[in-house]
Design a protein around this motif. Sequence first.
Motif, short mmCIF file in Angstrom:
data_model
loop_
_atom_site.label_atom_id
_atom_site.label_comp_id
_atom_site.label_asym_id
_atom_site.label_seq_id
_atom_site.Cartn_x
_atom_site.Cartn_y
_atom_site.Cartn_z
N CYS A 239 -3.66 10.73 -17.62
CA CYS A 239 -4.98 11.20 -17.04
C CYS A 239 -5.88 12.03 -17.71
O CYS A 239 -6.98 12.43 -17.12
CB CYS A 239 -4.44 12.20 -15.64
N SER A 240 -5.54 12.36 -18.96
CA SER A 240 -6.42 12.96 -19.89
C SER A 240 -7.52 12.19 -20.62
O SER A 240 -8.33 12.40 -21.43
CB SER A 240 -5.78 13.90 -20.74
N ILE B 226 -4.12 6.95 -13.16
CA ILE B 226 -5.54 7.54 -13.15
C ILE B 226 -5.47 8.82 -12.01
O ILE B 226 -4.65 8.61 -11.35
CB ILE B 226 -6.53 6.61 -12.72
N TRP B 227 -6.21 9.54 -12.20
CA TRP B 227 -6.15 10.86 -11.13
C TRP B 227 -7.65 10.77 -10.64
O TRP B 227 -8.58 10.98 -11.10
CB TRP B 227 -6.09 12.20 -12.31
N ILE B 228 -7.31 10.81 -9.27
CA ILE B 228 -8.60 10.81 -8.52
C ILE B 228 -8.77 11.88 -7.59
O ILE B 228 -7.69 12.47 -6.75
CB ILE B 228 -8.49 9.39 -7.37
N LYS B 229 -9.91 12.75 -7.87
CA LYS B 229 -10.17 14.18 -6.91
C LYS B 229 -11.36 13.62 -6.17
O LYS B 229 -12.49 13.42 -6.62
CB LYS B 229 -10.24 15.20 -7.87
N ILE B 230 -11.24 14.34 -4.85
CA ILE B 230 -12.53 14.07 -4.18
C ILE B 230 -13.12 15.32 -3.75
O ILE B 230 -12.13 16.44 -3.42
CB ILE B 230 -11.78 13.15 -2.88
N VAL C 56 0.84 -1.31 -0.20
CA VAL C 56 -0.04 -0.13 -0.12
C VAL C 56 1.03 1.26 0.15
O VAL C 56 1.92 1.49 0.79
CB VAL C 56 -1.01 0.11 1.22
N TRP C 57 0.71 2.03 -1.00
CA TRP C 57 1.38 3.57 -1.15
C TRP C 57 0.35 4.61 -0.56
O TRP C 57 -0.98 4.59 -0.96
CB TRP C 57 1.84 3.62 -2.44
N SER C 58 1.07 5.50 0.39
CA SER C 58 0.04 6.34 0.91
C SER C 58 0.05 7.61 0.21
O SER C 58 -1.16 8.22 0.34
CB SER C 58 0.30 6.43 2.37
N TRP C 59 1.15 7.98 -0.14
CA TRP C 59 1.23 9.34 -0.75
C TRP C 59 1.79 9.19 -2.40
O TRP C 59 2.79 8.64 -2.35
CB TRP C 59 2.08 10.12 0.06
N PHE C 60 0.91 9.98 -3.08
CA PHE C 60 1.40 10.19 -4.29
C PHE C 60 1.48 11.57 -5.01
O PHE C 60 1.00 12.49 -4.11
CB PHE C 60 0.49 9.09 -5.23
N SER C 61 1.71 11.88 -6.02
CA SER C 61 1.69 13.05 -6.61
C SER C 61 0.07 13.89 -6.56
O SER C 61 -0.62 12.95 -7.22
CB SER C 61 2.20 13.18 -8.11
N PRO C 62 -0.10 15.11 -6.15
CA PRO C 62 -1.49 15.43 -6.31
C PRO C 62 -1.97 15.66 -7.57
O PRO C 62 -3.30 15.71 -7.87
CB PRO C 62 -1.51 16.42 -5.26
N MET C 63 -1.14 16.02 -8.63
CA MET C 63 -1.50 16.45 -9.82
C MET C 63 -0.56 15.72 -10.75
O MET C 63 0.57 15.34 -10.53
CB MET C 63 -1.40 17.96 -10.15
N PRO C 64 -1.06 15.41 -12.17
CA PRO C 64 -0.08 14.65 -13.17
C PRO C 64 0.86 15.89 -13.47
O PRO C 64 0.76 16.88 -13.64
CB PRO C 64 -0.99 14.80 -14.52
N SER C 65 2.35 15.28 -13.27
CA SER C 65 3.40 15.98 -13.46
C SER C 65 4.29 15.79 -14.84
O SER C 65 4.51 16.56 -15.55
CB SER C 65 4.42 15.97 -12.37
#
Length: 865
Positions: free
Chosen positions: A649-650, A693-697, A632-641
């Motif tokens: 992600c598009s 994939i890009w997840i936004k809550i 399990v990874w807890s932290w990833f990049s918040p936006m595609p870089s």
Amino acid sequence: QFKLIVENPEKPIASGLQVKAVVEYTPKYAEDLQDKLTLLVDDDVVHIPLLGLIPYCDLEVEPEVNFGEMIANNKLVTKEISISNSGTTSGLFRISYGGVVLLNIKPARGVVKPKSVRKIKVDICTDVPGVIKEMMKVELESRGCTEVWIKGVVVEQVLKVLGVSCGKVLKCINFGPLYFGTSKTEKVHLYNESPESLDWVAVLEDNAVGGEMGTDLQGSTDAVLHDLSLKNKDVDVSSLILCVPNQGTLQPYEKSVVTLCFSPEKFERDFEVNYTSLIQDYVLFLRFETVGKRDGCLQNPSGSYSHHVDLALMGSGFPVMLTFKPGTVIDFKDCYLGEQTQVVCTMKNESEFLPVTFSFRKTAHFNISPERGKLKKKSEKEVMISFSPHQIGSFEMKQIIDIIGTGVDKNNVDVLKTKSFHQIYLTLFGVCKSKQTSIEFTINPGLTPLISNETGQLVVGGTGQLSDTAPMAILKSTQTQIHTHRKNRNCKDDALIAFPDDRAASLRPSEWNKKYRTIFTKTERYNYIDPEFAYTDSERLLREENRKHYIDFISSLRLRRLEKEAARQFHIYKNPVSIGIKPAEGLKSPNISITDFPKEKPPPKIIPLDDNCMLTSRKLAAIVSKSTNKGVWSWFSPMPSSAQEKEDCSLTLTHKQLHQIFIGPSTIDFGDVCVYSTTTKELHIINNLSVHIWIKIEIEVAELLQTSPLSQVVPPLTKTHIPVVFETTTVGMFKTSFSYKINSQHIGHVLVVAHAMPIELELSTRELILSPVPGCLAGTEFRRTVRVCNPRNHPAGFAWRPLTGDRKSAFTIKPTRGFVEPYSDVECEVVWHPGFSTPETGQFTLCVRNGNSINLKCFAKVTIH
């Protein structure tokens, strides 16, 4: 209460002039007044009515709010009701509701300004199907209490499979018996019986209970168990069942045609087994699921409503059982050129369920009649096979018999094509002999024919075929000196011997620098060089130089290749570990059978499913296990870089791709939580795709604002989670939902449920009896303990207060104040100090900070001997 202020004119008023009069109204009581003002104009009397009204508010509210039909998908549905004020002053309203269906009513009280409308929002959570008919009371100023009914229906999103012809619900489709390699199609209707659109995807359940993958259900138990041990378990079920389309969107109450195709395939055996009559029965389950609604570990286990429909598929695969009499090897009698031999072959269809359509291919020297035909089940037919050779020799021909059936094109399942799905081979033997002819020699009458013997006397008297080539000199003249001229007898150069008839071709020599001599006398021939066609000396040198350039280039390539090979061999044999001994040199290999080695099957390669491949439960489980085993990874990049992340992600994902993304559980239940506490639950995210994939809550509720991070870019085949934090200060049932977006396009919802409880402590007992310990001296203190328990998830502070009134209490308790950790307890000791005329009863109050209060009664039990 009316007052008139005016100065009446003494003289008549000229035309164009005016007189002003002011009427003042000063109300002294809260009542409406009515009066009149009399105006005398010359001889006319005008009465002007005067009305004095007090200001008031006029509030009205809608009597009913209808939510209509809604889908049970854990979403919050909001409707607005209007409270209007048509009066001249502001009016107060207050809403009261005691049910559990309506979640939020905002605002529940307030003021409506005059000549305006106030909107009230009412939220309903669509988590449980049912009929909603609730009533809330609205108190309006100057109107009293008014009832407002809230109506609606929450229905389950139902997906049904209907028959195309009958229109009834289908549970099973039986394709019946088919030959291996053929196909059969059936059409069904997929029906969305719900008021909202539905995204669906088809999944083959290849590991479901009750499924059969090629078992002969008519065989005995021992035969079935033996057959199971022979099967290859790694069978791709998507090659047997084809569903077109296998994903799509259904509008409310829409039907869509889905084509199902069954194509049985014979299992490959680990070793050859002669099972010509083996039957393979298939029982598979095709599940039409709502996209994102997966029944797995991430979903709410308490949910009793499914979001799928199962369709059982049945069918049987049969091999082609075509036998030949006298056999598959047919030997014809010897015949001569131009004749033919015939053999009658009897074909029999041994199948009890299916007919056979056959077609013989054309074979050289053999003719078959009839070339094509159809055999019914358990029937036979005679075929005449003729051997008509076209040349002399022995012939062994392979006669191919095509078995014709219907096949399907994966690009267009609706069209079934006729094709050859199976082939049977016959071996045909035949010998063609030539007729013997006697050769008679006749005397030459004097004319030498074109073909003759050495003397030209005897000639073959027959119709011989003439040769197209002229006669050649067959004398080995280079090895004899019989006719060689005396001058040339000692000539030992490398001259070539010319044929006597080569001058008829050309006067030029084949090569200018070579010598030619005659065939017998070895005299040097004359070579004529034509200057119009021959190369000059400079041209010959240029051609030679050009030829040498290419020869040198090829030689350099070969030399370079040899040098590389020599260097490689040098590194091999100069290895300090190896001493140059060839492995197993001189050893004799043992005789090992293939059965001595256990067959190790390589682990299946897990390839992410593409858009053309059909989803199966095994493939999904394999991809999920690979994703979840990564950690399990807890932290990833918040936006595609990176450029790759931005491109991934598009993308607009298909329904099958969305079905491979796990975001859940769909309902996060915090259970009983204490106010002022912080509780965390995990929202799991598993990306089983081969792209980012890009997840936004999106969270707007104050109780969940501490949730973080709200945006993550999840790499391919990776599992992660987002901690959802819940905090509240309001006691009661909490239920809301928040939404998330995948790649800023695809929206999903998660329901959050919690029961906020107040801070509360419990006592192990409400009445405590203190008695002396046996054997103790008189005057000894009486002691007893009481346990303070905290059943909540938040620490609670407490303090003991004695209830004595004016008298001093003989009871003491320690500790008098403190904290109790969540889900733990604290022991408090109560002591009674005996004395002269001390009371034997006492009472304490346990005061909980921001919580409840509990009374503890204490009794001292004194025993007099």
